[in-house]
Design a protein around this motif. Structure first.
Motif, PDB file in Angstrom:
ATOM      1  N   LEU A  50      -3.369  34.789  69.337  1.00 16.94           N
ATOM      2  CA  LEU A  50      -2.443  34.200  70.297  1.00 16.94           C
ATOM      3  C   LEU A  50      -2.644  34.784  71.698  1.00 16.94           C
ATOM      4  O   LEU A  50      -2.842  35.986  71.866  1.00 16.94           O
ATOM      5  CB  LEU A  50      -0.997  34.430  69.867  1.00 16.94           C
ATOM      6  N   GLU A 103      -4.032  34.474  62.805  1.00 13.73           N
ATOM      7  CA  GLU A 103      -3.505  33.549  63.809  1.00 13.73           C
ATOM      8  C   GLU A 103      -2.692  34.293  64.850  1.00 13.73           C
ATOM      9  O   GLU A 103      -2.737  33.983  66.043  1.00 13.73           O
ATOM     10  CB  GLU A 103      -2.654  32.486  63.124  1.00 13.73           C
ATOM     11  N   CYS A 130      -1.896  27.588  67.726  1.00 16.90           N
ATOM     12  CA  CYS A 130      -2.797  28.608  67.209  1.00 16.90           C
ATOM     13  C   CYS A 130      -3.994  27.944  66.548  1.00 16.90           C
ATOM     14  O   CYS A 130      -3.973  26.748  66.253  1.00 16.90           O
ATOM     15  CB  CYS A 130      -2.077  29.524  66.216  1.00 16.90           C
ATOM     16  N   SER A 133      -0.368  30.421  74.700  1.00 20.92           N
ATOM     17  CA  SER A 133      -0.166  29.749  73.413  1.00 20.92           C
ATOM     18  C   SER A 133       1.279  29.334  73.201  1.00 20.92           C
ATOM     19  O   SER A 133       1.570  28.522  72.321  1.00 20.92           O
ATOM     20  CB  SER A 133      -0.608  30.663  72.256  1.00 20.92           C
TER      21      SER A 133
END
Length: 329
Positions: free
Chosen positions: A166, A162, A181, A170
């Motif tokens: 990004l 995750e 995410c 984000s």
């Protein structure tokens, strides 16, 4: 006569992408499993990869392959089970189209997973976390990037996949700051960040936006840092943090350790376990129960509630006199 190659092409071009929309990591895991299995079949038989038929892969062949993973490749039980899942998924998918192989496929699908021991999770104490966040050299761009990356991970508990995904867009830094995410299984989720992390992120973005690319934590060319690069940077900072905080050097610290640290911080703050599960993106609260098992503070607090009023609080310690008596026996 049905060839494995035909089933694999249908599986990877249509099923995993179009029908299941599986994540890139899951697809890569399935791909690697079948590459290993095909190489094993070729090495143990006279069949070439393109000529392997579905009937060539039966329960005995799969069992021998799993033993090969455990004994010759020294794979853990968890890795062995992940390979077995990848094999099961394909055979379950092709079963309706190949009723002539139903019995063989049924026997493959009943291969049991290996038993695994669940180790106690590792996480950082408050002092260890502070030492780690102070380790990067913030007089350099790389150090400032790493410090921001570690601080965000400790705050949010993001998985490394995750974190890699990004982008600068984000981050939302309004009155209720949060980060978006794509989680495990392509699930979209939003996680709040603290005001302190938001303020630090604003300063970081001012510098980051002057550099190429859109990845929030980029490498030299503006592309997102790879998984290996992030873990190497973390290992470097752990070594630096060991000098002021020796206890961190005794732990095997990975990016997932920081995720565990986030969960334990939330647990110690009194956050309900179901909220922690939502925060971390767990589908089931049973996944989050590992933090309850690992948290001695929560266990001691529960034990303290059962203490009779006439018993003094604290951990029991025998009278020194009894120790002398025991030594004299």
């Amino acid at each position: 006569m049905a060839y494995l190659a035909t089933a694999l092409q249908s599986f990877f071009t249509d099923y995993v992408h179009t029908q299941r929309n599986l994540s890139d990591n899951t697809i890569a895991s399935y791909r690697d499993t079948w590459r290993l299995l095909i190489k094993h079949v070729c090495a143990t038989t006279v069949t070439s990869a393109d000529q392997i038929r579905l009937e060539d892969i039966d329960r005995d062949m799969i069992t021998a392959f799993l033993d090969h993973l455990s004994n010759e490749r020294a794979n853990t039980a968890a890795t062995r089970n992940a390979r077995l899942i990848a094999i099961r998924v394909l055979f379950a998918h092709i079963l309706p189209d190949h009723p002539e192989h139903a019995e063989t496929i049924r026997r493959i699908l009943t291969i049991p997973p290996a038993k695994t021991a669940k180790p106690m999770i590792s996480y950082l104490s408050e002092d260890e976390t502070d030492a780690l966040l102070a380790a990067p050299d913030t007089t350099t761009w790389t150090g400032r990037r790493d410090q921001m990356m570690l601080a965000l991970t400790v705050n949010t508990g993001l998985r490394i996949s995750e974190l890699i995904g990004l982008a600068t867009t984000s981050i939302h830094t309004g009155t209720s700051p949060y980060i978006e995410c794509e989680g495990k299984g392509r699930k979209h989720r939003a996680t709040p960040i603290s005001a302190m992390t938001r303020d630090q992120m604003l300063d970081y973005l001012t510098e980051r936006n002057s550099r190429p690319g859109t990845a929030l934590f980029p490498g030299p060319r503006g592309n997102a840092l790879s998984r290996d690069a992030i873990e190497r940077r973390l290992a470097t900072h752990v070594r630096t943090a060991t000098e002021p905080c020796p206890s961190i050097g005794a732990k095997h610290v990975t990016m997932h350790t920081l995720r565990h640290t986030t969960a334990m911080n939330l647990l110690h703050a009194g956050v309900d376990i179901t909220v922690i599960a939502l925060w971390l993106g767990h589908e089931q609260t049973s996944t989050t129960d590992i933090y309850l098992h690992a948290d001695m503070e929560t266990k001691n607090a529960a034990l303290e509630k059962t203490r009779p009023p006439e018993v003094a609080p604290g951990t029991y310690a025998p009278d020194p006199g009894i120790l002398i008596w025991l030594e004299a026996l």
